[in-house]
Design a protein around this motif. Structure first.
Motif, PDB file in Angstrom:
ATOM      1  N   LEU A  75      26.648  49.384  20.794  1.00 15.03           N
ATOM      2  CA  LEU A  75      27.210  49.982  19.577  1.00 15.03           C
ATOM      3  C   LEU A  75      27.721  48.906  18.629  1.00 15.03           C
ATOM      4  CD1 LEU A  75      29.113  53.094  20.979  1.00 15.03           C
ATOM      5  CD2 LEU A  75      26.945  53.058  19.737  1.00 15.03           C
ATOM      6  N   ALA A  76      28.293  47.840  19.183  1.00 15.29           N
ATOM      7  CA  ALA A  76      28.740  46.735  18.334  1.00 15.29           C
ATOM      8  C   ALA A  76      27.556  46.085  17.625  1.00 15.29           C
ATOM      9  CB  ALA A  76      29.498  45.710  19.170  1.00 15.29           C
ATOM     10  N   SER A  77      26.435  45.964  18.334  1.00 20.72           N
ATOM     11  CA  SER A  77      25.227  45.421  17.702  1.00 20.72           C
ATOM     12  C   SER A  77      24.747  46.330  16.585  1.00 20.72           C
ATOM     13  CB  SER A  77      24.119  45.239  18.749  1.00 20.72           C
ATOM     14  OG  SER A  77      24.477  44.279  19.713  1.00 20.72           O
ATOM     15  N   GLU A  78      24.794  47.643  16.825  1.00 22.25           N
ATOM     16  CA  GLU A  78      24.380  48.600  15.803  1.00 22.25           C
ATOM     17  C   GLU A  78      25.302  48.571  14.585  1.00 22.25           C
ATOM     18  OE1 GLU A  78      21.860  50.614  15.300  1.00 22.25           O
ATOM     19  OE2 GLU A  78      20.827  49.982  17.122  1.00 22.25           O
ATOM     20  N   SER A  79      26.538  48.145  14.767  1.00 24.75           N
ATOM     21  CA  SER A  79      27.496  48.141  13.650  1.00 24.75           C
ATOM     22  C   SER A  79      27.071  47.209  12.524  1.00 24.75           C
ATOM     23  CB  SER A  79      28.896  47.763  14.145  1.00 24.75           C
ATOM     24  OG  SER A  79      28.979  46.371  14.454  1.00 24.75           O
ATOM     25  N   TRP A  80      26.171  46.279  12.824  1.00 23.16           N
ATOM     26  CA  TRP A  80      25.663  45.400  11.762  1.00 23.16           C
ATOM     27  C   TRP A  80      24.662  46.123  10.859  1.00 23.16           C
ATOM     28  CZ3 TRP A  80      27.640  40.718  10.716  1.00 23.16           C
ATOM     29  CH2 TRP A  80      28.435  40.115  11.692  1.00 23.16           C
ATOM     30  N   ASN A  81      24.162  47.277  11.318  1.00 20.66           N
ATOM     31  CA  ASN A  81      23.139  47.997  10.569  1.00 20.66           C
ATOM     32  C   ASN A  81      23.662  49.236   9.858  1.00 20.66           C
ATOM     33  OD1 ASN A  81      21.144  46.203  11.672  1.00 20.66           O
ATOM     34  ND2 ASN A  81      21.203  47.395  13.574  1.00 20.66           N
ATOM     35  N   VAL A  82      24.957  49.500   9.965  1.00 14.77           N
ATOM     36  CA  VAL A  82      25.547  50.681   9.331  1.00 14.77           C
ATOM     37  C   VAL A  82      26.789  50.259   8.549  1.00 14.77           C
ATOM     38  CG1 VAL A  82      24.676  52.231  11.135  1.00 14.77           C
ATOM     39  CG2 VAL A  82      26.973  51.258  11.362  1.00 14.77           C
ATOM     40  N   ASP A  83      27.300  51.168   7.726  1.00 18.07           N
ATOM     41  CA  ASP A  83      28.474  50.872   6.895  1.00 18.07           C
ATOM     42  C   ASP A  83      29.751  51.474   7.459  1.00 18.07           C
ATOM     43  OD1 ASP A  83      26.908  49.570   4.783  1.00 18.07           O
ATOM     44  OD2 ASP A  83      26.084  51.572   4.486  1.00 18.07           O
ATOM     45  N   LEU A  84      29.608  52.323   8.472  1.00 13.61           N
ATOM     46  CA  LEU A  84      30.750  52.934   9.160  1.00 13.61           C
ATOM     47  C   LEU A  84      30.256  53.420  10.507  1.00 13.61           C
ATOM     48  CD1 LEU A  84      33.599  54.277   9.390  1.00 13.61           C
ATOM     49  CD2 LEU A  84      32.653  56.236   8.148  1.00 13.61           C
ATOM     50  N   MET A  85      31.044  53.171  11.565  1.00 19.09           N
ATOM     51  CA  MET A  85      30.699  53.662  12.891  1.00 19.09           C
ATOM     52  C   MET A  85      31.755  54.660  13.336  1.00 19.09           C
ATOM     53  SD  MET A  85      28.480  53.500  15.406  1.00 19.09           S
ATOM     54  CE  MET A  85      27.577  51.948  15.263  1.00 19.09           C
ATOM     55  N   VAL A  86      31.305  55.845  13.790  1.00 15.60           N
ATOM     56  CA  VAL A  86      32.208  56.913  14.219  1.00 15.60           C
ATOM     57  C   VAL A  86      32.049  57.120  15.720  1.00 15.60           C
ATOM     58  CG1 VAL A  86      32.899  59.314  13.894  1.00 15.60           C
ATOM     59  CG2 VAL A  86      31.936  58.020  11.970  1.00 15.60           C
ATOM     60  N   VAL A  87      33.167  57.132  16.436  1.00 13.96           N
ATOM     61  CA  VAL A  87      33.130  57.374  17.878  1.00 13.96           C
ATOM     62  C   VAL A  87      34.259  58.326  18.258  1.00 13.96           C
ATOM     63  CG1 VAL A  87      32.072  55.169  18.501  1.00 13.96           C
ATOM     64  CG2 VAL A  87      34.567  55.330  18.329  1.00 13.96           C
ATOM     65  N   GLY A  88      34.104  58.969  19.412  1.00 12.83           N
ATOM     66  CA  GLY A  88      35.149  59.837  19.924  1.00 12.83           C
ATOM     67  C   GLY A  88      36.130  59.064  20.769  1.00 12.83           C
ATOM     68  N   SER A  89      37.285  59.667  20.973  1.00 13.83           N
ATOM     69  CA  SER A  89      38.265  59.114  21.890  1.00 13.83           C
ATOM     70  C   SER A  89      37.763  59.307  23.308  1.00 13.83           C
ATOM     71  CB  SER A  89      39.600  59.832  21.693  1.00 13.83           C
ATOM     72  OG  SER A  89      40.589  59.339  22.558  1.00 13.83           O
ATOM     73  N   ARG A  90      38.410  58.680  24.271  1.00 15.03           N
ATOM     74  CA  ARG A  90      37.990  58.846  25.655  1.00 15.03           C
ATOM     75  C   ARG A  90      38.252  60.281  26.119  1.00 15.03           C
ATOM     76  NH1 ARG A  90      42.695  55.235  28.640  1.00 15.03           N
ATOM     77  NH2 ARG A  90      44.307  56.834  28.721  1.00 15.03           N
ATOM     78  N   GLY A  91      37.543  60.703  27.160  1.00 15.50           N
ATOM     79  CA  GLY A  91      37.566  62.088  27.585  1.00 15.50           C
ATOM     80  C   GLY A  91      38.687  62.468  28.517  1.00 15.50           C
ATOM     81  N   TYR A  92      39.764  61.726  28.536  1.00 14.70           N
ATOM     82  CA  TYR A  92      40.925  62.107  29.327  1.00 14.70           C
ATOM     83  C   TYR A  92      42.171  61.564  28.643  1.00 14.70           C
ATOM     84  CZ  TYR A  92      40.250  57.354  31.115  1.00 14.70           C
ATOM     85  OH  TYR A  92      40.054  56.007  31.211  1.00 14.70           O
TER      86      TYR A  92
END
Length: 302
Positions: A239-256
């Protein structure tokens, strides 16, 4: 009621980066921006209490807010908060005004274009009552939001991130890139990987994950251009590698952990430390980005 985006302000360049990002999101959402800063004073009575010193610190904070507000449009208000802890002050304000989003800049340390949370950003991410965005150093000099990335893993938190990414893309006129990282190490112990049949089980699990991922992407409304990627690797790294190809990265919080709070897990923690673009983390089991844009069902019906 106009949704409000709270921006943590100090006298660093990171605050300008945070404000630039918040202003862009506010423009997409029809939201207003609220500036907040904490000055290091506790209102709990003690021998160290000094009203004169408090006024001095507050006046200095108010001047910083006035100067910063003069450089931006859509500022709905400013708050100078007496609190030795900036994260605590921002959490309290977000809860009090029912903020739609908290935005902070990265620390001044580290390379330009990388999110390096620092003490305030990292502590703010733990337990926030609303989505949090951390903006990398140097962001104020970048262009518009054209592509929004989403880290997806089929969890409820990832589904919320996918909805948030779609809504952001739809309202900002951006494309959406959905990334699913398959980590085979998470489906068995190292000892299991040496047993007969491991390759078959791994391949079947990957096949199922690909099918579920394709279904989730196909279910999105068609008014946003969507690019999907299924990657085999370590989620935080990929995902960090993909962050170079986008202008904003959205992720969820952990599941607990506590509901209605942002809690960082291993993937999101690794991502925010290496990301080259702003990272938006959603709280678990609470109101997400719909405070800015409404729900996916509402969007599909409109």
């Amino acid at each position: 009621m106009t949704p409000e985006i709270v921006v943590g302000i100090d006298d660093s360049a990171g605050a300008r980066d945070a404000l630039a990002f918040a202003t862009r999101i506010a423009s997409c959402a029809g939201a207003s921006v609220r500036l907040a800063t904490a000055f290091p004073y506790s209102d709990v009575p003690s021998r160290a209490s000094s009203e004169a010193f408090r006024r001095y610190l507050e006046d200095d904070a108010l001047e910083l807010l006035r100067t910063t507000a003069a450089t931006a449009e859509g500022v709905s208000g400013t708050d100078a908060i007496a609190d030795p802890s900036a994260p605590h002050a921002l959490h309290s304000l977000a809860e009090a005004i029912d903020a739609a989003l908290l935005v902070v800049g990265s620390t001044h340390r580290g390379p330009v274009g990388r999110v390096v949370p620092g003490s305030t950003g990292e502590r703010l991410l733990h337990g926030s009552p609303c989505p949090v965005a951390i903006v990398p150093r140097g962001y104020a000099k970048t262009g518009a939001i054209r592509t929004i990335g989403v880290g997806y893993d089929s969890s409820d938190e990832a589904k919320a991130a996918l909805e948030a990414g779609y809504q952001l893309a739809r309202h900002c006129g951006a494309a959406l890139r959905v990334v699913r990282v398959f980590d085979a190490a998470h489906i068995g112990t190292p000892a299991l990987m040496t047993m007969p049949g491991w390759d078959t089980m791994r391949d079947r699990t990957e096949e199922i994950q690909r099918e579920h991922f394709a279904e989730a992407v196909a279910a999105l409304p068609t008014d946003v251009a969507v690019d999907s990627r299924f990657v085999v690797g370590i989620p935080g790294h990929e995902l960090a590698s993909e962050s170079w190809n986008v202008d904003l990265m959205v992720v969820g919080s952990r599941g607990y952990g506590p509901r209605a709070a942002v809690m960082l897990g291993g993937v999101s923690h690794a991502l925010i430390r290496k990301a080259a673009c702003p990272v938006l983390v959603l709280p678990r089991g609470a109101r997400g980005i719909e405070a800015l844009f409404g729900t996916l069902a509402e969007a599909a019906a409109s």
